[in-house]
Design a protein around this motif. Structure first.
Motif, PDB file in Angstrom:
ATOM      1  N   PRO A   1      34.656  29.435  30.027  1.00 34.99           N
ATOM      2  CA  PRO A   1      35.757  29.083  30.936  1.00 34.99           C
ATOM      3  C   PRO A   1      35.733  29.895  32.238  1.00 34.99           C
ATOM      4  O   PRO A   1      36.119  29.387  33.286  1.00 34.99           O
ATOM      5  N   CYS A   2      35.244  31.143  32.161  1.00 37.62           N
ATOM      6  CA  CYS A   2      35.143  31.976  33.380  1.00 37.62           C
ATOM      7  C   CYS A   2      34.177  31.322  34.371  1.00 37.62           C
ATOM      8  O   CYS A   2      34.442  31.277  35.573  1.00 37.62           O
ATOM      9  N   LYS A   3      33.048  30.832  33.849  1.00 33.84           N
ATOM     10  CA  LYS A   3      32.060  30.161  34.707  1.00 33.84           C
ATOM     11  C   LYS A   3      32.647  28.898  35.313  1.00 33.84           C
ATOM     12  O   LYS A   3      32.398  28.573  36.466  1.00 33.84           O
ATOM     13  N   SER A   4      33.466  28.184  34.532  1.00 33.55           N
ATOM     14  CA  SER A   4      34.104  26.953  35.020  1.00 33.55           C
ATOM     15  C   SER A   4      35.100  27.238  36.138  1.00 33.55           C
ATOM     16  O   SER A   4      35.365  26.372  36.970  1.00 33.55           O
ATOM     17  N   MET A   5      35.653  28.444  36.152  1.00 34.59           N
ATOM     18  CA  MET A   5      36.641  28.805  37.172  1.00 34.59           C
ATOM     19  C   MET A   5      36.001  29.162  38.513  1.00 34.59           C
ATOM     20  O   MET A   5      36.662  29.105  39.539  1.00 34.59           O
ATOM     21  N   ALA A   6      34.714  29.502  38.512  1.00 31.59           N
ATOM     22  CA  ALA A   6      34.043  29.939  39.746  1.00 31.59           C
ATOM     23  C   ALA A   6      34.193  28.934  40.896  1.00 31.59           C
ATOM     24  O   ALA A   6      34.604  29.318  41.994  1.00 31.59           O
ATOM     25  N   PRO A   7      33.895  27.625  40.676  1.00 28.74           N
ATOM     26  CA  PRO A   7      34.057  26.682  41.802  1.00 28.74           C
ATOM     27  C   PRO A   7      35.516  26.507  42.231  1.00 28.74           C
ATOM     28  O   PRO A   7      35.797  26.279  43.408  1.00 28.74           O
ATOM     29  N   VAL A   8      36.454  26.655  41.294  1.00 29.14           N
ATOM     30  CA  VAL A   8      37.887  26.552  41.617  1.00 29.14           C
ATOM     31  C   VAL A   8      38.282  27.693  42.558  1.00 29.14           C
ATOM     32  O   VAL A   8      38.942  27.485  43.575  1.00 29.14           O
ATOM     33  N   LEU A   9      37.824  28.914  42.220  1.00 25.90           N
ATOM     34  CA  LEU A   9      38.139  30.078  43.064  1.00 25.90           C
ATOM     35  C   LEU A   9      37.478  29.959  44.436  1.00 25.90           C
ATOM     36  O   LEU A   9      38.062  30.337  45.452  1.00 25.90           O
ATOM     37  N   LYS A  10      36.268  29.413  44.454  1.00 26.46           N
ATOM     38  CA  LYS A  10      35.555  29.232  45.722  1.00 26.46           C
ATOM     39  C   LYS A  10      36.317  28.244  46.616  1.00 26.46           C
ATOM     40  O   LYS A  10      36.499  28.479  47.810  1.00 26.46           O
ATOM     41  N   GLN A  11      36.788  27.148  46.012  1.00 32.36           N
ATOM     42  CA  GLN A  11      37.553  26.151  46.764  1.00 32.36           C
ATOM     43  C   GLN A  11      38.876  26.743  47.249  1.00 32.36           C
ATOM     44  O   GLN A  11      39.286  26.537  48.384  1.00 32.36           O
ATOM     45  N   LEU A  12      39.523  27.515  46.377  1.00 31.34           N
ATOM     46  CA  LEU A  12      40.789  28.161  46.720  1.00 31.34           C
ATOM     47  C   LEU A  12      40.607  29.057  47.938  1.00 31.34           C
ATOM     48  O   LEU A  12      41.398  29.006  48.884  1.00 31.34           O
ATOM     49  N   LYS A  13      39.554  29.857  47.944  1.00 27.29           N
ATOM     50  CA  LYS A  13      39.274  30.770  49.053  1.00 27.29           C
ATOM     51  C   LYS A  13      38.989  29.984  50.331  1.00 27.29           C
ATOM     52  O   LYS A  13      39.457  30.347  51.406  1.00 27.29           O
ATOM     53  N   SER A  14      38.255  28.885  50.215  1.00 22.88           N
ATOM     54  CA  SER A  14      37.923  28.117  51.415  1.00 22.88           C
ATOM     55  C   SER A  14      39.163  27.426  51.987  1.00 22.88           C
ATOM     56  O   SER A  14      39.263  27.233  53.192  1.00 22.88           O
ATOM     57  N   GLU A  15      40.123  27.087  51.124  1.00 21.68           N
ATOM     58  CA  GLU A  15      41.350  26.453  51.609  1.00 21.68           C
ATOM     59  C   GLU A  15      42.347  27.463  52.157  1.00 21.68           C
ATOM     60  O   GLU A  15      42.981  27.232  53.180  1.00 21.68           O
ATOM     61  N   LEU A  16      42.504  28.605  51.467  1.00 23.14           N
ATOM     62  CA  LEU A  16      43.521  29.579  51.876  1.00 23.14           C
ATOM     63  C   LEU A  16      42.993  30.639  52.845  1.00 23.14           C
ATOM     64  O   LEU A  16      43.756  31.375  53.435  1.00 23.14           O
ATOM     65  N   LYS A  17      41.676  30.716  52.969  1.00 22.18           N
ATOM     66  CA  LYS A  17      41.004  31.635  53.886  1.00 22.18           C
ATOM     67  C   LYS A  17      41.542  33.072  53.803  1.00 22.18           C
ATOM     68  O   LYS A  17      41.566  33.660  52.748  1.00 22.18           O
ATOM     69  N   ASP A  18      42.003  33.619  54.937  1.00 25.89           N
ATOM     70  CA  ASP A  18      42.412  35.025  54.986  1.00 25.89           C
ATOM     71  C   ASP A  18      43.835  35.280  54.500  1.00 25.89           C
ATOM     72  O   ASP A  18      44.314  36.404  54.567  1.00 25.89           O
ATOM     73  N   THR A  19      44.530  34.237  54.037  1.00 29.79           N
ATOM     74  CA  THR A  19      45.899  34.449  53.552  1.00 29.79           C
ATOM     75  C   THR A  19      45.893  34.990  52.126  1.00 29.79           C
ATOM     76  O   THR A  19      46.935  35.327  51.580  1.00 29.79           O
ATOM     77  N   VAL A  20      44.708  35.088  51.538  1.00 31.83           N
ATOM     78  CA  VAL A  20      44.590  35.600  50.177  1.00 31.83           C
ATOM     79  C   VAL A  20      43.275  36.362  50.031  1.00 31.83           C
ATOM     80  O   VAL A  20      42.315  36.080  50.738  1.00 31.83           O
TER      81      VAL A  20
END
Length: 97
Positions: free
Chosen positions: A26-45
Motif C-alpha cells: 500500500p505504501c508503494k501504491s500511495m507514491a503516485p497519489v503523493l506525487k500528484q498531491l505535490k504537483s497540485e498543491l505545490k509550495d502550499t504543502v
C-alpha cells in the motif's frame, strides 16, 4: 544541510509526513497519489517520507504501528493522523485546514 524532523515540521505550511516501508505494498501504491498531491498543491504543502525501518526511534516516538501512517504537522503541532491508504481528496481536505 540536512534538517532535523523537528525543524521540518515546525513550519507555517502544513507538512504531510508519510511513515512507510519499502516492503509495504500500500505504501508503494500511495507514491503516485503523493506525487500528484505535490504537483497540485505545490509550495502550499511540504511532503516528507520517513522509512520506519531506518528511522525506528522516530516511528516509536509517534507510535507508528502500521504503514502507511500519515500525519500532518503545522507549526510543529500534529493536527491530523491516519493509517492506511488515503485518497487524494482526503489528503487535500486535511491539508486545507
Amino acid at each position: 544541510m540536512k534538517k532535523s524532523f523537528n525543524e521540518i515540521v515546525n513550519q507555517e505550511v502544513p507538512v504531510l509526513v508519510d511513515f512507510y516501508a519499502d516492503w509495504c505494498g500500500p505504501c508503494k501504491s500511495m507514491a503516485p497519489v503523493l506525487k500528484q498531491l505535490k504537483s497540485e498543491l505545490k509550495d502550499t504543502v511540504k511532503i516528507i517520507k520517513i522509512n520506519v525501518d531506518t528511522n525506528q526511534s522516530l516511528a516509536a516516538k509517534y507510535q507508528v504501528q502500521g504503514v502507511p501512517t500519515f500525519m500532518v504537522f503545522k507549526n510543529g503541532k500534529q493536527t491530523w493522523r491516519q493509517s492506511g491508504m488515503q485518497s487524494i481528496t482526503q489528503l487535500k481536505q486535511v491539508l486545507s485546514v
